[in-house]
Write a protein that holds these residues in place. Sequence first.
Motif, mmCIF file in Angstrom:
data_model
loop_
_atom_site.group_PDB
_atom_site.id
_atom_site.type_symbol
_atom_site.label_atom_id
_atom_site.label_comp_id
_atom_site.label_asym_id
_atom_site.label_seq_id
_atom_site.Cartn_x
_atom_site.Cartn_y
_atom_site.Cartn_z
ATOM 1 N N LEU A 159 -19.310 87.488 39.517
ATOM 2 C CA LEU A 159 -20.695 87.713 39.934
ATOM 3 C C LEU A 159 -21.673 87.019 38.994
ATOM 4 C CD1 LEU A 159 -20.746 91.505 40.945
ATOM 5 C CD2 LEU A 159 -20.650 89.514 42.448
ATOM 6 N N MET A 160 -21.374 87.088 37.685
ATOM 7 C CA MET A 160 -22.274 86.459 36.715
ATOM 8 C C MET A 160 -22.309 84.932 36.872
ATOM 9 S SD MET A 160 -23.482 89.034 35.015
ATOM 10 C CE MET A 160 -23.336 89.924 36.575
ATOM 11 N N VAL A 161 -21.164 84.344 37.230
ATOM 12 C CA VAL A 161 -21.109 82.895 37.402
ATOM 13 C C VAL A 161 -21.955 82.456 38.584
ATOM 14 C CG1 VAL A 161 -19.572 81.003 38.072
ATOM 15 C CG2 VAL A 161 -18.915 82.538 36.248
ATOM 16 N N PHE A 162 -21.946 83.244 39.657
ATOM 17 C CA PHE A 162 -22.689 82.888 40.860
ATOM 18 C C PHE A 162 -24.160 83.302 40.781
ATOM 19 C CE2 PHE A 162 -18.430 83.157 43.180
ATOM 20 C CZ PHE A 162 -18.228 81.800 43.026
ATOM 21 N N LYS A 163 -24.580 83.768 39.601
ATOM 22 C CA LYS A 163 -25.983 84.064 39.320
ATOM 23 C C LYS A 163 -26.529 85.197 40.194
ATOM 24 C CE LYS A 163 -26.225 80.746 36.333
ATOM 25 N NZ LYS A 163 -26.309 81.021 34.893
ATOM 26 N N ARG A 217 -14.531 79.341 46.659
ATOM 27 C CA ARG A 217 -14.769 78.781 45.336
ATOM 28 C C ARG A 217 -14.036 79.561 44.247
ATOM 29 N NH1 ARG A 217 -21.179 77.949 44.889
ATOM 30 N NH2 ARG A 217 -21.224 79.645 46.411
ATOM 31 N N PHE A 218 -13.994 80.891 44.434
ATOM 32 C CA PHE A 218 -13.267 81.707 43.456
ATOM 33 C C PHE A 218 -11.769 81.446 43.525
ATOM 34 C CE2 PHE A 218 -10.767 85.598 42.784
ATOM 35 C CZ PHE A 218 -11.026 85.813 41.441
ATOM 36 N N ARG A 219 -11.231 81.375 44.730
ATOM 37 C CA ARG A 219 -9.782 81.259 44.892
ATOM 38 C C ARG A 219 -9.257 79.873 44.522
ATOM 39 N NH1 ARG A 219 -6.371 82.308 50.532
ATOM 40 N NH2 ARG A 219 -4.308 81.798 49.667
ATOM 41 N N TYR A 220 -9.987 78.835 44.905
ATOM 42 C CA TYR A 220 -9.448 77.481 44.744
ATOM 43 C C TYR A 220 -10.023 76.722 43.546
ATOM 44 C CZ TYR A 220 -7.656 78.311 49.438
ATOM 45 O OH TYR A 220 -6.989 78.839 50.527
ATOM 46 N N ILE A 221 -11.098 77.228 42.947
ATOM 47 C CA ILE A 221 -11.687 76.536 41.793
ATOM 48 C C ILE A 221 -11.602 77.396 40.531
ATOM 49 C CG2 ILE A 221 -13.771 75.501 40.838
ATOM 50 C CD1 ILE A 221 -14.643 74.818 43.665
#
Length: 336
Positions: free
Chosen positions: A109-113, A218-222
Amino acid sequence: MERGRNTVAGKKTFAEKMKSRKAQQFFVIVTFLFAPLLLLIVFTYLPFMRMVQFSFYNMKYIGPRKFVGLANYVDVFHRTEIFRALLVSVYYMGGAVVQLVLALFFATLMVFKVKGESVFKAALFFPYLICGIAVGFIFKFFYARGFVFDSLLQMLGMKLDNIPYWLQDQSINNIALAATSVWRYTGQNMIMFLGAMMSVDTDLYEAAALDGANNWHRFRYIILPSIKSIIVLNLILSISGSLSAFEPPYVITNGTMGTGTYFVIMNRLAHENQKVGLACAMAIVLLAIIILCTVAQKLFFAYVFDNGTDDESRAAVRKRKKAEQKRKAQKGAAAR
């Protein structure tokens, strides 16, 4: 003769060597290393060697010592309460998995702002800054009958008679104690995950967004493949630390009502029963168990996952190679 004189003249004296740049660098390094190495030897290695020595004696802190050989180690494996305490560690291992999942979720959550992320981040990390003994006292009153937690549940409509005794009921008291560790360490793991996630190239997110990827993709593949090594490291540290849980059961319940962990039992034998040799043997056995668990986890993750830098896990590579071999075999059979 002349050549010999030149060779002797070309040699530097000891004083000149001491003034050289390399010698000064060497002495600076040795000077800075001396203090930490001295502290490490005096407060870690020497006490550990003495503990190994004491494990072969029947002794108290004060009084005569009797050499008993491996009798203390045999006693450790014959005492049912000692290895029953290891089963209590399973609750803390479950709590370790829960805290890692929560930490990974919050870090994502913090990464996605999100709005107010600084306050949210500080609030989650704050419990880790509190002393473990203080955390124990906080939750001792939090779980006490009729206090904070029971009052909150009563505000939600539950009757006090229907609320279990969180610290006396042996079916749930270890779960309640493991929850204190989840509360304390989730923020620490979140910061570690967040630091690893912030090192991921942001161009990958932009490219994925152009391809129509949502946050889950984005979470799963990156994100997940990029921080796989940190996840494995945190899982190993958390599960190994669960075997040495001490503060919650010691402060909150004093290890009573089936909540005594291995460390609590060891502390009781050493300080209350004055069986120092047996307690030292327990410490050595616990060290061996932690080493075995760590090696087993490393081997497991090395077999299942990659080293965190490859695109595919080893299991995925094996599966792909088997599929390719099967496909080639089918093509060969069709050609015949």
